[in-house]
Design a protein around this motif. Structure first.
Motif: not given
Length: 231
Positions: A91-92, A94-95, A100, A102, A109, A124, A127, A129, A224
């Motif tokens: 999932r990370l 994908q984000r 998104w 890091y 985002y 947010c 999502k 967050s 997040k």
């Protein structure tokens, strides 16, 4: 007489100008059609080539971004307290692959749309967050750098508690770790629209904070932490 007339016209030879030869006209038209067909075919090939090149460039860019996302996810997984199981890791990735970013154990985002402060916070929350809080000079510098010349809502407000600012994600607000622009917050009164009770990163102040009316629409930043469940 008919026979004589027939013989007369049958024996008559018409001389056409060189530029208007009966024999040459069909040939010229055929040549023109062949040339036009060749030109159209060439244009089609060139257009197709340009399209394929554009698609190839987009594919290469997507591949680069996906590799960068995977590398960021791998780095995040190695952080103390941020170990991710396979599903969370996926999932990370994908984000990160859909925009998104890091940074230092968190993902952010930066929207391209505009919303009121509350609508931005609702987005947010949808999502998993919140609008971003800022807890260090290093984080402030990162957000200001990434924000560039755009106004972004952040998660700081004194709605319902005039003069008492709080972070919407529950982070403790500390005055000695705030980054207000000079003479801010000034709580400007917009009359029927209300006062300035929500904070934004302000490009005029190189990313310093400005209070603004919460009903106005701006871009926003979600944040997040990776050590929080529900990635």
């Amino acid at each position: 007489m008919a026979a004589e007339g027939q013989d007369l016209y049958e024996s008559l030879k018409i001389k056409y100008p060189r530029s208007f030869s009966v024999a040459a006209a069909p040939g010229s038209a055929a040549a023109w059609r062949r040339a036009l067909g060749t030109a159209l075919a060439l244009a089609t090939v060139l257009a197709l080539g340009a399209s394929l090149a554009a698609v190839g460039a987009l594919y290469a860019r997507a591949e680069r971004e996906l590799r960068a996302a995977r590398a960021a996810a791998a780095g995040a997984s190695a952080l103390p307290g941020c170990a991710l199981d396979a599903a969370s890791h996926g999932r990370l990735v994908q984000r990160l692959s859909i925009g998104w970013r890091y940074h230092d154990g968190k993902i952010y985002y930066f929207s391209s749309d505009r919303k009121s402060w509350q609508d931005a916070e609702d987005f947010c929350v949808s999502k998993q967050s919140h609008l971003t809080s800022v807890t260090s000079l290093e984080e402030q510098e990162y957000l200001a750098r990434e924000a560039g010349k755009t106004f972004y809502w952040i998660g700081l407000t004194d709605l319902g508690t005039e003069g008492t600012w709080r972070w919407v994600d529950g982070t403790e607000y500390r005055q000695n770790m705030s980054f207000w622009a000079p003479q801010q917050p000034d709580n400007w009164d917009y009359g029927p629209l209300g006062r300035e009770e929500c904070a934004q990163i302000h490009p005029v102040g190189n990313g310093l904070w400005n209070d603004h009316n919460c009903n106005f629409t701006f871009a926003w930043i979600c944040e997040k932490r990776l050590d929080v469940a529900g990635l």
